[in-house]
Design an enzyme around this catalytic site. Structure first.
Site: not given
Ligand code: J9N
Length: 237
Positions: A86, A113, A150, A164
């Site tokens: 994330p 986590e 793709r 696209d």
């Molecule tokens: N974009 C995104 C990636 C993730 C995770 S959570 C655990 C690994 C990757 N959440 N959101």
């Protein structure tokens, strides 16, 4: 192209890659996948891949040893190593196009986590698919694979992604197929007219309308003079 995936849930990855257009690309030899069960590198009798965080706190952290053991041979084989996380750089159409030009990718899926911070030193790039928290990197890896494969020549016709949305910087125009009337809802007559010039102009105009309504942020920079003229005509109806 070759794509390796490192995961503690290989079964979550396998079926989607055998299905539909991606599965066909595999059959056609356009792309080859390797799926690696991180637990093969797990520690001790329980093949452990996680532990409690130093400093305390809730949740578990992925240990560095299994991840290093899985990633290092892929690096040595020349892979561009991507951690799904994330905190990564956002996956965009431009990044998907860049990655589609890389001959060998390795995607690393975290769980729990978080991962031990030292794992970031052995990856080339961190990618996020959006600002929401998932339980692991497997679905993001599948999203990245779908967006990238793709675009690899031989997967789908080139014409189908030149226009696209996002490649063109705009949303797509509305589309219709048979029947001509469905539950009282018709089809715009211009699409039945056989006038290809008029059809093209209508589509561009409706793509502009939809983009201006729903994603005005995309419109900055996507417009030429003809588009500005078409946009002005939208206010007429
Ligand atoms: N974009 C995104 C990636 C993730 C995770 S959570 C655990 C690994 C990757 N959440 N959101």
């Amino acid at each position: 192209m070759r794509i390796d995936v490192v995961t503690i849930f290989p079964e979550l990855i396998e079926v989607p890659l055998r299905t539909s257009i991606i599965g066909r690309a595999v059959e056609a030899g356009v792309v080859e996948f390797g799926i690696h069960d991180l637990r093969a590198h797990g520690l001790g009798r329980h093949r452990s891949v996680d532990d409690e965080p130093y400093g305390g706190g809730a949740g578990m952290v992925m240990r560095p040893e299994p991840l290093f053991a899985a990633i290092e041979p892929l690096r040595e084989a020349g892979a561009h190593v991507v951690l799904l996380d994330p905190a990564g750089e956002r996956l965009t159409d431009a990044l998907a196009r860049h990655l589609a030009g890389v001959a060998h990718l390795a995607l690393v899926c975290g769980r729990y986590e978080g991962i031990d911070e030292r794992v970031r030193t052995v990856v080339d790039r961190e990618v996020s698919i959006g600002d929401y928290v998932l339980t692991g990197g497997e679905l993001p890896a599948l999203v990245l694979i779908d967006a990238v494969v793709r675009l690899v020549p031989g997967t789908i016709s080139q014409a189908s992604h030149e226009g696209d949305s996002f490649a063109s910087g705009m949303l797509e125009y509305p589309q219709y197929t048979r029947p001509e009337s469905f539950r009282g809802l018709g089809v715009p007559p211009v699409l039945l007219s056989g006038n290809h010039g008029e059809v093209d102009r209508w589509r561009r105009r409706e793509a502009l309308r939809r983009t201006r309504e729903r994603r005005p942020d995309l419109l900055e920079g996507a417009l030429d003079d003809a588009d500005r003229a078409l946009l002005a005509t939208l206010d007429d109806d």
